[in-house]
Design a protein around this motif. Structure first.
Motif, PDB file in Angstrom:
ATOM      1  N   TYR A 122       0.839  -1.196   0.000  1.00 60.49           N
ATOM      2  CA  TYR A 122       0.000   0.000   0.000  1.00 60.49           C
ATOM      3  C   TYR A 122       0.878   1.252   0.000  1.00 60.49           C
ATOM      4  CZ  TYR A 122      -3.472   3.417   1.633  1.00 60.49           C
ATOM      5  OH  TYR A 122      -4.281   4.520   1.772  1.00 60.49           O
ATOM      6  N   LEU A 126       1.076   4.018  -2.806  1.00 57.83           N
ATOM      7  CA  LEU A 126       0.729   5.398  -2.485  1.00 57.83           C
ATOM      8  C   LEU A 126       1.843   6.336  -2.941  1.00 57.83           C
ATOM      9  CD1 LEU A 126      -1.428   7.157  -1.156  1.00 57.83           C
ATOM     10  CD2 LEU A 126      -0.344   6.757   1.045  1.00 57.83           C
ATOM     11  N   TYR A 130       1.376   9.149  -5.723  1.00 59.11           N
ATOM     12  CA  TYR A 130       1.715  10.548  -5.494  1.00 59.11           C
ATOM     13  C   TYR A 130       2.573  11.102  -6.633  1.00 59.11           C
ATOM     14  CZ  TYR A 130       3.460  14.885  -3.797  1.00 59.11           C
ATOM     15  OH  TYR A 130       3.763  16.208  -3.729  1.00 59.11           O
ATOM     16  N   PHE A 181      -4.252   2.074  10.502  1.00 58.32           N
ATOM     17  CA  PHE A 181      -4.360   3.516  10.291  1.00 58.32           C
ATOM     18  C   PHE A 181      -3.186   4.234  10.956  1.00 58.32           C
ATOM     19  CE2 PHE A 181      -6.555   7.514  11.939  1.00 58.32           C
ATOM     20  CZ  PHE A 181      -6.441   8.205  10.755  1.00 58.32           C
ATOM     21  N   LEU A 188       4.225   7.556   7.261  1.00 54.65           N
ATOM     22  CA  LEU A 188       4.267   8.811   6.503  1.00 54.65           C
ATOM     23  C   LEU A 188       5.179   9.819   7.178  1.00 54.65           C
ATOM     24  CD1 LEU A 188       0.570   9.591   5.550  1.00 54.65           C
ATOM     25  CD2 LEU A 188       2.268   8.293   4.296  1.00 54.65           C
TER      26      LEU A 188
ATOM     27  N   ASP B 144       5.700  18.916   4.235  1.00 53.46           N
ATOM     28  CA  ASP B 144       5.638  19.146   2.787  1.00 53.46           C
ATOM     29  C   ASP B 144       4.331  18.645   2.172  1.00 53.46           C
ATOM     30  OD1 ASP B 144       6.654  16.196   1.475  1.00 53.46           O
ATOM     31  OD2 ASP B 144       7.005  16.616   3.581  1.00 53.46           O
ATOM     32  N   LYS B 145       4.076  19.037   0.947  1.00 48.62           N
ATOM     33  CA  LYS B 145       2.785  18.727   0.322  1.00 48.62           C
ATOM     34  C   LYS B 145       2.613  17.232   0.057  1.00 48.62           C
ATOM     35  CE  LYS B 145       3.927  19.700  -4.547  1.00 48.62           C
ATOM     36  NZ  LYS B 145       5.304  20.199  -4.459  1.00 48.62           N
ATOM     37  N   LYS B 146       3.736  16.553  -0.144  1.00 48.00           N
ATOM     38  CA  LYS B 146       3.666  15.119  -0.381  1.00 48.00           C
ATOM     39  C   LYS B 146       3.106  14.400   0.853  1.00 48.00           C
ATOM     40  CE  LYS B 146       6.894  11.418  -1.560  1.00 48.00           C
ATOM     41  NZ  LYS B 146       8.295  11.222  -1.929  1.00 48.00           N
ATOM     42  N   THR B 147       3.634  14.759   2.017  1.00 49.19           N
ATOM     43  CA  THR B 147       3.177  14.147   3.253  1.00 49.19           C
ATOM     44  C   THR B 147       1.707  14.494   3.517  1.00 49.19           C
ATOM     45  OG1 THR B 147       5.415  14.344   4.089  1.00 49.19           O
ATOM     46  CG2 THR B 147       3.715  13.867   5.703  1.00 49.19           C
ATOM     47  N   PHE B 149      -0.554  15.296   1.292  1.00 51.18           N
ATOM     48  CA  PHE B 149      -1.372  14.563   0.323  1.00 51.18           C
ATOM     49  C   PHE B 149      -1.612  13.133   0.800  1.00 51.18           C
ATOM     50  CE2 PHE B 149      -1.692  11.498  -3.123  1.00 51.18           C
ATOM     51  CZ  PHE B 149      -2.697  12.027  -3.917  1.00 51.18           C
ATOM     52  N   LYS B 150      -0.525  12.471   1.187  1.00 51.61           N
ATOM     53  CA  LYS B 150      -0.654  11.078   1.627  1.00 51.61           C
ATOM     54  C   LYS B 150      -1.515  10.991   2.889  1.00 51.61           C
ATOM     55  CE  LYS B 150       3.763   9.196   0.023  1.00 51.61           C
ATOM     56  NZ  LYS B 150       4.982   8.628   0.628  1.00 51.61           N
ATOM     57  N   PHE B 151      -1.306  11.945   3.788  1.00 47.29           N
ATOM     58  CA  PHE B 151      -2.102  11.975   5.011  1.00 47.29           C
ATOM     59  C   PHE B 151      -3.595  12.055   4.674  1.00 47.29           C
ATOM     60  CE2 PHE B 151      -4.278  14.725   8.140  1.00 47.29           C
ATOM     61  CZ  PHE B 151      -4.232  13.891   9.247  1.00 47.29           C
ATOM     62  N   HIS B 153      -5.046  11.173   1.970  1.00 49.64           N
ATOM     63  CA  HIS B 153      -5.473   9.936   1.329  1.00 49.64           C
ATOM     64  C   HIS B 153      -5.749   8.844   2.373  1.00 49.64           C
ATOM     65  CE1 HIS B 153      -5.767   7.551  -2.391  1.00 49.64           C
ATOM     66  NE2 HIS B 153      -5.540   6.566  -1.543  1.00 49.64           N
ATOM     67  N   VAL B 154      -4.821   8.701   3.296  1.00 51.07           N
ATOM     68  CA  VAL B 154      -4.957   7.664   4.323  1.00 51.07           C
ATOM     69  C   VAL B 154      -6.148   7.973   5.240  1.00 51.07           C
ATOM     70  CG1 VAL B 154      -3.834   6.595   6.317  1.00 51.07           C
ATOM     71  CG2 VAL B 154      -2.515   7.051   4.250  1.00 51.07           C
ATOM     72  N   LEU B 155      -6.277   9.244   5.615  1.00 50.83           N
ATOM     73  CA  LEU B 155      -7.399   9.628   6.472  1.00 50.83           C
ATOM     74  C   LEU B 155      -8.735   9.397   5.760  1.00 50.83           C
ATOM     75  CD1 LEU B 155      -8.703  10.823   8.969  1.00 50.83           C
ATOM     76  CD2 LEU B 155      -8.004  13.098   8.231  1.00 50.83           C
TER      77      LEU B 155
END
Lengths: 194, 218
Positions: A122, A126, A130, A181, A188, B144-147, B149-151, B153-155
């Protein structure tokens, strides 16, 4: 993880009988490495290890210490801590990806390892997703709507992103579990500097 | 389905699928935050759970303001995750669950707060709910925007599993075009807000169903 090689599981456990049992359960599906203590575990750990089963209570280097060394080395592996007590959320913050309460059953062990491998999958999806999204955003920010409409690369990207999005929701079926989660979020934060 | 059309009158918001995440984007001082809170309050009046992740307002103030918006609010119907960096702890304030996170960049801490809030709401029998995160702009200044964005998505994925909907705000003037374009793509839909000519505000909806709507006065 290449498709032909089985994933690598490293067992760090000071009780030989227990370690041997885990090995028996896992060796059909995975390449198994064994370490009798923390120091040996760190020696056997390299970029090819996918999952570490880490006993928390060991003579010498404790599981907690081994874990923080692993995190310092920024290796892309998942760590399941094997503990005698059920940890709560605060302990999840420590930075392991899963926990297993002793004694462990075969089924439980398999489930945990599979789950951790899925989560790695995953994460890398991801990551890839991105990269595509960012590429598309760059095009959108620099080209006009008309230019985009006749840009083949843009169209291709659109399709790829769509496909990737479906893949992502299939892989984990969403983040169903609270542990998933939190551990995914922790991943991340760790990856921030990349 | 969630009906948000009583808060913002668009057909596209009449039937929002559980699990959807919506980004509210616009320049500073256009009432994005208020809109997010109104969406939560509207649900709370009908029994939905409410979770607020705040990077700017004190948790106690959020609870107090929310109680004013929804006088009939039940105990354990609201959870607030305060990420302004005033320490880290969990507790309650006037019946609401409150969780303090050490910094807007502590994603694990935010995740733990959200998990506990969702758990509390679930245990009190609420199967539907809405989460608001105010605002992503603060998070973008800490990471940063990458983190981010991923956050998101995961949320979103976690909210999807809980059958919740999420609303997130972003100050469109505070970031470059590319950043906004990237962040937008982590969401199912977008509510854009802007100042209207001759005063007042207007908004439009993109992405939830069909074509973008026209601008309409709020």
């Amino acid at each position: 993880m290449s498709e032909s090689d089985p994933p690598v599981v490293l067992i760090v456990e000071d009780e030989p009988d227990v370690a041997e049992t885990y090995k028996l359960w896992l060796e059909g599906e995975y390449e198994v490495r064994m370490a009798q203590n923390g120091d040996e575990g760190l020696e056997l750990l390299d970029g090819s290890v996918d999952v570490v089963l880490l006993d928390r209570m060991m003579p010498g280097l404790s599981g907690d210490e081994v874990l923080s060394r692993i995190r310092e080395r920024e290796l892309d592996c998942r760590v399941a801590m094997v503990t005698a007590v059920e940890p709560d959320f605060d302990i999840l913050e420590m930075g392991f990806d899963a926990y297993l309460s002793k004694p462990i059953r075969s089924e439980q062990l398999h489930e945990t390892v599979t789950n951790l491998l899925d989560r790695s999958e995953y994460d890398s999806m991801l990551q890839e997703y991105y990269a595509l999204v960012e590429k598309r955003a760059t095009l959108e920010a620099t080209k006009s709507g008309a230019e985009l409409a006749e840009n083949d690369q843009y169209e291709e990207l659109d399709d790829e992103i769509e496909e990737m999005r479906d893949g992502l929701s299939d892989t984990l079926g969403g983040i169903e579990d609270d542990d998933d989660f939190i551990a995914t979020l922790r991943g991340l934060s760790n990856g921030e500097e990349n | 389905m969630y009906d948000l059309s009583s808060v913002v009158e668009f057909d596209a918001l009449r039937e929002v699928r559980p699990g959807s995440s919506i980004l509210i984007s616009g320049p500073a001082m256009t009432g994005k935050e208020r809109l997010a809170y109104d969406i939560l309050a509207d649900g709370a009046r009908n029994g939905d759970g409410a979770v607020v992740v705040t990077t700017s307002d004190k948790a106690e103030d959020v609870v107090t303001d929310f109680r004013e918006l929804v006088p009939e609010l039940n105990d354990s119907q609201l959870g607030v995750i305060d990420c302004r960096g005033e320490g880290s702890s969990g507790g309650s304030f006037e019946g609401a669950y409150v969780h303090q996170v050490s910094s807007p960049s502590d994603l694990t801490g935010i995740g733990i707060g959200i998990t506990k809030a969702l758990e509390g709401l679930h245990n009190s029998g609420r199967e539907r709910g809405r989460l608001a995160l105010v605002s992503l702009s603060t998070m973008l200044t800490y990471t940063d925007k990458k983190t981010v964005f991923k956050f998101c998505h995961v949320l979103s994925s976690r909210l999807d599993a809980a059958d919740y909907i999420g609303v997130f705000t972003i100050d469109s003037g505070a970031h470059d075009e590319q950043t906004i374009q990237v962040i937008k793509q982590a969401f199912d839909g977008l509510i854009e807000v802007r100042d209207a000519d001759g005063g007042g505000r207007e908004s439009r909806v993109l992405g939830l169903s069909g074509e973008p709507t026209d601008w309409k006065r709020l």
